[in-house]
Design an enzyme around this catalytic site. Structure first.
Site, mmCIF file in Angstrom:
data_model
loop_
_atom_site.group_PDB
_atom_site.id
_atom_site.type_symbol
_atom_site.label_atom_id
_atom_site.label_comp_id
_atom_site.label_asym_id
_atom_site.label_seq_id
_atom_site.Cartn_x
_atom_site.Cartn_y
_atom_site.Cartn_z
ATOM 1 N N LYS A 132 9.964 12.410 -4.996
ATOM 2 C CA LYS A 132 8.378 12.797 -5.705
ATOM 3 C C LYS A 132 8.331 14.063 -6.197
ATOM 4 C CE LYS A 132 6.921 9.356 -2.501
ATOM 5 N NZ LYS A 132 6.808 8.832 -1.017
ATOM 6 N N HIS B 57 1.206 13.801 9.119
ATOM 7 C CA HIS B 57 0.075 13.141 7.985
ATOM 8 C C HIS B 57 -0.638 14.559 7.772
ATOM 9 C CE1 HIS B 57 0.520 8.545 8.957
ATOM 10 N NE2 HIS B 57 1.347 9.238 7.027
ATOM 11 N N ARG C 251 6.374 19.789 -0.395
ATOM 12 C CA ARG C 251 5.715 18.923 1.148
ATOM 13 C C ARG C 251 6.980 19.057 2.211
ATOM 14 N NH1 ARG C 251 3.254 13.128 1.636
ATOM 15 N NH2 ARG C 251 2.827 13.274 3.628
ATOM 16 N N ILE D 206 -4.163 0.637 2.759
ATOM 17 C CA ILE D 206 -4.450 0.227 4.001
ATOM 18 C C ILE D 206 -5.288 -0.167 4.185
ATOM 19 C CG2 ILE D 206 -4.764 -1.844 6.402
ATOM 20 C CD1 ILE D 206 -1.460 -1.065 6.183
ATOM 21 N N ASP E 170 4.544 -4.831 3.865
ATOM 22 C CA ASP E 170 3.467 -4.572 3.468
ATOM 23 C C ASP E 170 2.095 -6.111 3.920
ATOM 24 O OD1 ASP E 170 2.519 -5.041 1.080
ATOM 25 O OD2 ASP E 170 3.591 -3.976 -0.110
ATOM 26 N N LEU F 108 -3.802 4.733 7.632
ATOM 27 C CA LEU F 108 -3.762 3.297 7.793
ATOM 28 C C LEU F 108 -2.750 3.239 6.371
ATOM 29 C CD1 LEU F 108 -6.501 1.486 9.666
ATOM 30 C CD2 LEU F 108 -4.607 2.591 10.366
ATOM 31 N N ASN G 29 8.138 16.301 -3.109
ATOM 32 C CA ASN G 29 8.241 16.188 -2.304
ATOM 33 C C ASN G 29 9.814 15.261 -1.757
ATOM 34 O OD1 ASN G 29 8.400 14.592 0.352
ATOM 35 N ND2 ASN G 29 6.762 13.390 -0.170
ATOM 36 N N ARG H 38 -0.051 -6.417 2.546
ATOM 37 C CA ARG H 38 -0.629 -7.538 1.005
ATOM 38 C C ARG H 38 0.135 -8.718 1.318
ATOM 39 N NH1 ARG H 38 -0.616 -3.087 -3.304
ATOM 40 N NH2 ARG H 38 0.872 -2.488 -2.525
ATOM 41 N N GLU I 23 -7.854 1.749 2.365
ATOM 42 C CA GLU I 23 -8.427 2.536 1.366
ATOM 43 C C GLU I 23 -8.984 0.784 0.247
ATOM 44 O OE1 GLU I 23 -6.535 4.736 -0.934
ATOM 45 O OE2 GLU I 23 -6.313 6.690 1.006
ATOM 46 N N ASN I 24 -7.726 0.261 0.820
ATOM 47 C CA ASN I 24 -7.856 -0.997 0.221
ATOM 48 C C ASN I 24 -8.069 -2.790 1.068
ATOM 49 O OD1 ASN I 24 -6.967 -0.219 -2.329
ATOM 50 N ND2 ASN I 24 -5.343 0.562 -1.387
ATOM 51 N N ASN J 277 1.902 3.019 4.508
ATOM 52 C CA ASN J 277 3.027 1.988 5.181
ATOM 53 C C ASN J 277 3.955 3.245 7.156
ATOM 54 O OD1 ASN J 277 5.528 0.861 5.024
ATOM 55 N ND2 ASN J 277 5.671 2.311 3.414
ATOM 56 N N ARG K 44 8.727 1.036 11.167
ATOM 57 C CA ARG K 44 8.135 2.460 12.607
ATOM 58 C C ARG K 44 7.801 1.166 13.607
ATOM 59 N NH1 ARG K 44 6.478 7.217 10.049
ATOM 60 N NH2 ARG K 44 6.557 6.567 7.883
ATOM 61 N N GLU L 241 -3.374 14.072 -1.040
ATOM 62 C CA GLU L 241 -2.200 14.831 -0.081
ATOM 63 C C GLU L 241 -1.394 15.534 -0.931
ATOM 64 O OE1 GLU L 241 -0.381 10.590 1.338
ATOM 65 O OE2 GLU L 241 0.258 12.212 3.467
HETATM 66 P P1 ADP Z 1 2.527 5.308 2.067
HETATM 67 O O1 ADP Z 1 2.384 5.622 3.892
HETATM 68 O O2 ADP Z 1 3.906 5.210 1.883
HETATM 69 O O3 ADP Z 1 1.973 6.144 1.561
HETATM 70 P P2 ADP Z 1 0.358 3.625 1.149
HETATM 71 O O4 ADP Z 1 -0.873 4.557 1.881
HETATM 72 O O5 ADP Z 1 0.994 3.368 -0.343
HETATM 73 O O6 ADP Z 1 1.874 4.303 1.786
HETATM 74 O O7 ADP Z 1 0.400 2.751 1.757
HETATM 75 C C1 ADP Z 1 1.164 1.041 1.403
HETATM 76 C C2 ADP Z 1 0.298 0.062 1.792
HETATM 77 O O8 ADP Z 1 -0.500 -0.158 2.053
HETATM 78 C C3 ADP Z 1 1.296 -0.766 1.983
HETATM 79 O O9 ADP Z 1 1.384 -2.305 3.217
HETATM 80 C C4 ADP Z 1 0.890 -2.174 1.026
HETATM 81 O O10 ADP Z 1 0.799 -3.578 1.256
HETATM 82 C C5 ADP Z 1 -1.333 -1.182 1.726
HETATM 83 N N1 ADP Z 1 -2.337 -1.887 0.456
HETATM 84 C C6 ADP Z 1 -2.678 -1.502 -0.590
HETATM 85 N N2 ADP Z 1 -3.089 -2.388 -1.297
HETATM 86 C C7 ADP Z 1 -3.597 -3.118 -0.585
HETATM 87 C C8 ADP Z 1 -4.637 -4.175 -0.244
HETATM 88 N N3 ADP Z 1 -4.714 -3.859 -1.428
HETATM 89 N N4 ADP Z 1 -4.849 -4.900 0.579
HETATM 90 C C9 ADP Z 1 -3.948 -4.869 1.853
HETATM 91 N N5 ADP Z 1 -3.744 -4.077 1.473
HETATM 92 C C10 ADP Z 1 -3.067 -2.749 0.909
#
Ligand code: ADP
Length: 398
Positions: free
Chosen positions: A21, A182, A94, A331, A285, A210, A14, A287, A333-334, A212, A242, A381
């Site tokens: 990547k 996506h 990609r 976001i 971010d 959800l 990518n 987090r 997933e976590n 970045n 964005r 992906e």
């Molecule tokens: P990309 O779109 O660049 O692939 P990701 O899918 O890795 O990005 O998502 C990044 C986002 O996920 C960031 O905003 C990050 O803070 C958030 N994130 C990752 N882990 C957590 C967590 N444990 N709690 C809250 N947000 C999280």
């Protein structure tokens, strides 16, 4: 004697404006043998590749990360050092834009490359870099089949009303359409859902990617029927930096009243907006915003949750209801808090979260009697691209 797992390997690339990547897959398996990236390609370039066991591959001697060509050579040298038997059976790329015509992965040749180059004006920040990566790989591995996988392809069957804008129709003819992005993520999640819960996949599903970058897709009987991203990856939900949906009148104001030029507006919309812009520059971010717990962070999080809920309502309306809501992306997933906040005002559409399951990041996070199933399906992906590369090389995954 066991053979080196990379004797028949598949490289997934990518290539971006300042990053490359890479992930190396074997002939089977869902997870890469090695993955990582060259980033900040230029004077401060860095390369980080990690094996499945978490071991960092050493930087090859004489690595030059000042250019994409150097970064590509360094990635290959690093993989070769780790896997002396490395033989690339196919390379998957990609490619952000497949335009109106590419609805599935395609084997790359001169004609396809020429077609894809014509799409660069539609995705000037990504497409030229993606294709430059393809050219590097073609030069280095002229024998290996190369396959392009598109972020737009999954959405191409959408009905006209979700594919167009209400501007003069000649723009539609010129290709100004709502392509949605996506798509590789949605394809993976759709496949997983078909495996985990086929009865849900046969119905009305909204997937919220959800991360970045953030978007949402309405999937009816396994097919994309609406998506929140449009002509570019700016539309729809607010993202890390964005803007998401914005009234075009705002852009006219920036042009006419503030006398900004297109480069300045592009910088604002792509790099200074979203969570970063709303939080007054605090962070892009999630987090960091969750941890900050102050007025600026609340502003950004409240807007993110509100727009996601609003878009969910629109997606459900398109399908005449919803059977499952699936979260993915960093976001999705976590972040327990964001999922909880998104779901808590969706009782009207049958969404009812189980707080215990949500706290555990379980696969199903809705309560037993909820009318709409809420789930988490971690997206992969790159695996979608590896599978396309395996298919083009005739490797059956059994
Ligand atoms: P990309 O779109 O660049 O692939 P990701 O899918 O890795 O990005 O998502 C990044 C986002 O996920 C960031 O905003 C990050 O803070 C958030 N994130 C990752 N882990 C957590 C967590 N444990 N709690 C809250 N947000 C999280």
């Amino acid at each position: 004697m066991t053979r080196d797992p990379a004797h028949q390997a598949f490289l997934v690339l990518n290539a971006g404006s300042s990053s490359l990547k890479a992930a190396l897959y074997g002939a089977s398996g869902e997870d890469p043998l090695v993955s990582g990236q060259a980033e900040r390609i230029g004077p401060e370039g860095a390369l980080k590749l990690k094996t499945a066991a978490g071991e960092i591959l050493p930087l090859p001697e004489g690595a030059d990360l000042s250019s994409h060509a150097g970064a590509f050579a360094a990635v290959i040298a690093s993989l070769r050092a780790a896997y002396p038997d490395l033989r690339l059976a196919a390379i998957g790329h990609r490619v952000v834009h497949g335009g109106a015509d590419y609805t599935a992965p395609v084997r790359l040749d001169a004609q396809v490359m020429a077609d894809l180059e014509k799409l660069s004006p539609f995705a000037p920040l990504h497409q030229p870099h993606n294709l430059a990566g393809v050219r590097l790989a073609m030069e280095a591995f002229p024998e290996a089949p190369q396959v392009a996988c598109f972020d737009t392809a999954f959405h191409r069957g959408q009905p006209f009303v979700n594919d167009t804008f209400a501007i003069p129709h000649r723009y539609y003819e010129k290709g100004v359409r709502r392509y949605g992005f996506h798509g590789l993520s949605y394809e993976y999640v759709t496949g997983e859902l078909a495996r985990l819960a086929p009865h849900l996949m046969a119905g009305r599903v909204v997937v919220a990617h959800l991360g970045n970058g953030a978007s949402m897709c309405a999937i009816y009987r396994g097919r994309s029927v609406a998506s929140s991203m449009g002509f570019s990856a700016l539309d729809g939900l607010p993202m890390g930096t964005r803007c998401g949906q914005v009234d075009p009148g705002v852009l006219l104001y920036m042009l006419d009243q503030e006398k900004l030029d297109t480069a300045q507006i592009r910088q604002i919309l792509y790099n200074e907006s979203g969570l970063l812009g709303l939080s007054g520059g605090l962070s892009n971010d999630m987090r960091t915003l969750e941890a900050a717990d102050n007025e600026q962070a609340h502003r950004a999080i409240d807007y993110f949750v509100f727009r996601t809920q609003r878009e969910l309502g629109a997606m459900a309306a398109v399908m005449g209801g919803i059977d499952a809501l699936v979260f993915c992306g960093g976001i999705g997933e976590n972040s327990r808090m964001i999922r909880r906040r998104i779901c808590e005002r969706l009782g009207w559409m049958g969404v009812e979260i189980d707080h215990g399951l949500n706290a555990k990041n379980a696969t199903v996070i809705s309560s037993e009697f909820a009318r709409t199933t809420a789930m988490i399906v971690p997206t992969k992906e790159e695996l979608v691209i590896a599978r396309a590369a395996r298919a083009v090389a005739g490797v059956s995954e059994g």
